[in-house]
Design an enzyme around this catalytic site. Structure first.
Site, PDB file in Angstrom:
ATOM      1  CB  CYS A   1      12.321  -0.859 -12.189  1.00 19.65           C
ATOM      2  SG  CYS A   1      11.613  -2.009 -11.271  1.00 19.65           S
TER       3      CYS A   1
ATOM      4  N   GLY B   1       7.691  -0.254 -16.518  1.00 18.92           N
ATOM      5  CA  GLY B   1       6.959  -0.974 -15.310  1.00 18.92           C
ATOM      6  C   GLY B   1       5.702  -0.177 -15.159  1.00 18.92           C
TER       7      GLY B   1
ATOM      8  CG  ASN C   1      16.288  -0.950 -14.027  1.00 14.99           C
ATOM      9  OD1 ASN C   1      16.971  -0.635 -15.199  1.00 14.99           O
ATOM     10  ND2 ASN C   1      15.730  -2.063 -14.327  1.00 14.99           N
ATOM     11  N   GLY C   2      16.828  -3.361 -11.713  1.00 14.56           N
ATOM     12  CA  GLY C   2      17.666  -4.478 -11.870  1.00 14.56           C
ATOM     13  C   GLY C   2      17.080  -5.531 -10.757  1.00 14.56           C
TER      14      GLY C   2
ATOM     15  CE1 TYR D   1       8.727  -6.440 -25.568  1.00 18.58           C
ATOM     16  CE2 TYR D   1       9.829  -6.026 -23.397  1.00 18.58           C
ATOM     17  CZ  TYR D   1       8.580  -6.061 -24.349  1.00 18.58           C
ATOM     18  OH  TYR D   1       7.493  -5.931 -23.556  1.00 18.58           O
TER      19      TYR D   1
HETATM   20  P1  AMP Z   1       5.906 -15.042 -25.750  1.00 20.96           P
HETATM   21  O1  AMP Z   1       4.426 -14.677 -26.218  1.00 20.96           O
HETATM   22  O2  AMP Z   1       6.078 -15.498 -24.485  1.00 20.96           O
HETATM   23  O3  AMP Z   1       6.723 -16.015 -26.769  1.00 20.96           O
HETATM   24  O4  AMP Z   1       6.719 -13.546 -25.620  1.00 20.96           O
HETATM   25  C1  AMP Z   1       7.298 -12.797 -26.577  1.00 20.96           C
HETATM   26  C2  AMP Z   1       6.522 -11.479 -26.641  1.00 20.96           C
HETATM   27  O5  AMP Z   1       6.880 -10.897 -25.512  1.00 20.96           O
HETATM   28  C3  AMP Z   1       7.314 -10.700 -27.640  1.00 20.96           C
HETATM   29  O6  AMP Z   1       6.294 -10.045 -28.417  1.00 20.96           O
HETATM   30  C4  AMP Z   1       8.009  -9.724 -26.961  1.00 20.96           C
HETATM   31  O7  AMP Z   1       8.270  -8.396 -27.637  1.00 20.96           O
HETATM   32  C5  AMP Z   1       7.518  -9.577 -25.665  1.00 20.96           C
HETATM   33  N1  AMP Z   1       8.610  -9.974 -24.462  1.00 20.96           N
HETATM   34  C6  AMP Z   1       9.719 -10.526 -24.832  1.00 20.96           C
HETATM   35  N2  AMP Z   1      10.379 -10.215 -23.542  1.00 20.96           N
HETATM   36  C7  AMP Z   1       9.709  -9.672 -22.733  1.00 20.96           C
HETATM   37  C8  AMP Z   1       9.694  -9.284 -21.230  1.00 20.96           C
HETATM   38  N3  AMP Z   1      10.870  -9.467 -20.890  1.00 20.96           N
HETATM   39  N4  AMP Z   1       8.737  -8.448 -20.785  1.00 20.96           N
HETATM   40  C9  AMP Z   1       7.704  -8.455 -21.586  1.00 20.96           C
HETATM   41  N5  AMP Z   1       7.343  -8.780 -22.557  1.00 20.96           N
HETATM   42  C10 AMP Z   1       8.268  -9.362 -23.484  1.00 20.96           C
END
Ligand code: AMP
Length: 493
Positions: free
Chosen positions: A23, A49, A124-125, A264
Site C-alpha cells: 500500500c 498497490g 501501509n504495513g 525493490y
Molecule cells: P519470483 O518471480 O517469485 O522469483 O519474484 C521475483 C520478481 O518479483 C523480481 O523480478 C522482483 O522484482 C519481484 N518482486 C520481488 N518482491 C516482490 C514483492 N513483494 N511484490 C511484487 N514483486 C516482487
C-alpha cells in the site's frame, strides 16, 4: 487422524484471508483542491498497490469518501468524482493486491465516528498482533466489517475511553505492533504515525503553507511539494492550522527501515535516507559486480525491477549494457496475479526477448531479487529460446529465506525458493549457466549503512537473516487457530 489434518489444511486455504498490505498512503491539509492533489499523490504511488484506491475528505463539517477498484488514473480522473470529495483536507490510499479478499469494503481509507468526532484512517504495513487484538475486541462485543488489520486500529481508537482524539490515537498505537505507517484525518488535524522501528516509510512535504504526508517523496514531486524530512521512527506528527507538532511517545529505538524498500519497493526517484532508490540500486549492482566471477559479452536487466542494479553492474565493469528483454507496460507487476498458475502466465505476458540484442551472446542477467523463482525461470528459458549462448543470473540482494510479516507480500517459507534449495539446486531449477546472489555485507556496503558508526543490523533485513525486530505474534501457536475461526466468520460476511 490423517483425514482431520487434511480438512484443517483445506480450511486454512479457504479461510485464511491475507491481511498484509503493502500500500501507499497520502494526506494533505488546509489546501484547495485537496482531493485532486490526493489523487495525483496516489497516482505517483500507484506502484505500491493497484487493487483499489480511495480518498476521504473533510470540509470542516462533514467527511466524504469514495472508493474504487483498480487504478487511480482510471477512477479519480474526472471532475464528477472529485466533486463528490469537497473540503480542504484529504487522505488517500492505494491498496496492494494480495491473495486475500478483494472486496470494496477492504479498500481504504477507513472511516469511523467516535465520541470525539469522525476519523479517517489510511494504513501501509502489517500488524503482527492484529489477530490477537481482534479476538479481544470481538470478545468485548466489537463487530468487524472488514478482514483488514487496519480496522483493528480503527476499533481500538473508537473504543478508547480517552477524551481527545489524539489521546485515543495514542491509546490505539500503544497496543498495536508491527510495521506500519498511518495517515489519519481527524476533525481538527492531519496525523501521521510511523512504527517504532520505522519499518514502513512516511515522509513530510510542504506545498505553500500546507503540509503533506506520503509514503514516498515521488508523491510530493508530482504536486510540486517540497520534501521536508522523513517522519522518524516511533514519531507521531500532528498537523493543525499549518503547524506541525511532533510527539514521540515510545521509548527510543534504533531506526530499522525495511531493506526491501531500497531493493525493490520504492519508486526509483524516491529518496530513502538521503539518496534516491535508483542510486541505492545502482550501488547494489556495483557491489554485485565486485563479487562477480564470470566473463560475458553483455549485461541484461530484468525490466524494470533490475534496471538500476544492472546499470550499476555494467558501469562498474565497463561492460556492454543491452536491453535484451522488452517489457509490455500494460501488464501489472507479476505478483498481482492471485495464483501461481496465473502468475507464471503474467511473466510471459509481460516480457519478451529482444533477439537482436542477445543472439549468440554470453549474458549476465541482473534482477533485484529472486522470490519463488518464477521470473528467473521464465526469462532464462526465454533468452535461450531466442538464441542466447550462456545465461548467468546475478541477483542484487542476498537469498530470501524468511517471509515478511510487516507488510511486504512475500510467500510462505515453503514457497521461497532459497529457503528450500541451495545455490546449485536453484541454478538448476531456473536453468541458468550460473547463479550468484549479492552477499549480506555487499548489500550493507551498497546502501551505505556499513560506513556508519553503528552496530548491525541497521535495516529490517529478516528476509535474509531471520532477524525479526518485532515478534510475529499472530504467526505463533494458538493464535493462528483462533485467527482462522474468527476470520472465517468475518470473511464470509
Ligand atoms: P519470483 O518471480 O517469485 O522469483 O519474484 C521475483 C520478481 O518479483 C523480481 O523480478 C522482483 O522484482 C519481484 N518482486 C520481488 N518482491 C516482490 C514483492 N513483494 N511484490 C511484487 N514483486 C516482487
Amino acid at each position: 487422524m490423517k483425514k482431520r489434518i487434511k480438512i484443517q489444511k483445506k480450511k486454512l486455504r479457504i479461510f485464511n484471508p491475507k491481511l498484509s498490505e503493502e500500500c501507499g498512503v497520502f494526506g494533505i491539509s488546509n489546501i484547495e483542491d485537496a482531493s485532486a492533489l490526493t489523487a495525483l499523490g496516489l497516482h505517483a504511488l500507484q506502484h505500491r498497490g493497484q487493487e483499489g484506491c480511495g480518498i476521504v475528505t473533510f470540509d470542516g463539517k462533514k467527511y466524504y469518501s469514495e472508493k474504487r477498484f483498480g487504478l487511480v488514473g482510471d477512477n479519480f480522473n474526472k471532475e464528477k468524482v472529485l466533486n463528490k470529495l469537497p473540503g480542504n483536507y484529504a487522505i488517500g490510499h492505494n491498496r496492494y493486491s494480495t491473495t486475500g479478499e478483494n472486496t470494496l469494503r477492504n479498500i481504504q481509507p477507513f472511516f469511523a465516528d467516535t465520541n470525539a468526532g469522525g476519523i479517517g484512517v489510511a494504513h501501509n504495513g502489517n500488524l503482527t498482533n492484529s489477530i490477537s487484538l481482534r479476538k479481544k475486541l470481538v470478545e468485548d462485543g466489537a463487530i468487524f466489517y472488514t478482514t483488514s488489520d487496519t480496522e483493528t486500529i480503527v476499533q481500538l481508537i473508537a473504543k478508547s475511553k480517552r477524551v481527545k482524539t489524539i489521546d485515543k490515537i495514542l491509546d490505539a498505537i500503544f497496543q498495536i505492533q508491527g510495521g506500519y505507517s498511518l495517515v489519519m484525518l481527524t476533525q481538527t488535524s492531519l496525523v501521521g504515525v510511523r512504527d517504532p522501528f520505522g519499518i514502513r516509510p512516511l515522509v513530510i512535504g510542504k506545498i505553500k503553507d500546507s503540509y503533506v504526508l506520503a509514503s514516498e517523496t515521488c508523491a510530493l514531486d508530482i504536486i510540486g511539494a517540497k520534501f521536508i524530512r522523513e517522519v522518524e521512527n516511533g514519531e507521531i506528527v500532528l498537523i493543525e492550522n499549518n503547524q506541525l507538532k511532533s510527539i514521540k511517545p515510545f521509548p527510543p529505538k534504533k531506526v530499522r527501515p525495511c531493506v526491501f524498500e531500497y531493493i525493490y519497493f520504492a519508486r526509483p526517484d524516491s529518496i530513502l535516507d538521503g539518496k534516491t532508490a535508483y542510486e541505492h540500486r545502482k550501488n547494489l549492482g556495483e557491489e554485485l559486480a565486485r563479487e562477480n566471477d564470470v566473463d560475458a559479452d553483455i549485461v541484461v536487466p530484468v525490466p524494470d525491477s533490475g534496471n538500476a542494479a544492472a546499470l550499476g553492474f555494467a558501469q562498474y565493469l565497463s561492460m556492454n549494457f543491452e536491453l535484451g528483454l522488452v517489457r509490455n507496460h500494460y501488464v501489472g507487476r507479476t505478483f498481482i496475479e492471485p495464483s501461481q498458475k496465473i502468475r507464471s502466465l503474467g511473466v510471459k505476458l509481460k516480457l519478451n526477448a529482444n533477439q537482436s540484442a542477445i543472439e549468440n551472446k554470453k549474458i549476465i542477467l541482473v534482477d533485484d531479487s529472486l522470490v519463488r523463482g518464477t521470473t528467473s525461470y521464465k526469462i532464462v528459458k526465454m533468452l535461450y529460446d531466442a538464441g542466447a549462448k550462456e545465461v548467468h543470473v546475478r541477483i542484487a540482494c542476498p537469498e530470501i529465506k524468511y517471509p515478511d510479516f510487516y507488510g511486504v507480500d512475500t510467500p510462505t517459507k515453503k514457497e521461497l525458493l532459497a529457503a528450500n534449495k541451495n545455490n546449485k539446486e536453484i541454478c538448476n531449477y531456473i536453468g541458468a549457466k550460473s547463479l550468484k546472489f549479492l552477499s549480506l555485507n555487499g548489500m550493507y556496503r551498497a546502501i551505505g549503512f556499513d560506513k556508519r558508526n553503528e552496530s548491525y543490523p541497521q535495516l529490517t533485513d529478516h528476509y535474509f537473516t531471520g532477524d525479526y525486530p518485532v515478534k510475529p505474534i499472530d504467526e505463533l501457536g494458538d493464535n493462528k487457530i483462533t485467527q482462522l475461526s474468527l476470520l472465517s466468520t468475518a470473511s464470509n460476511n
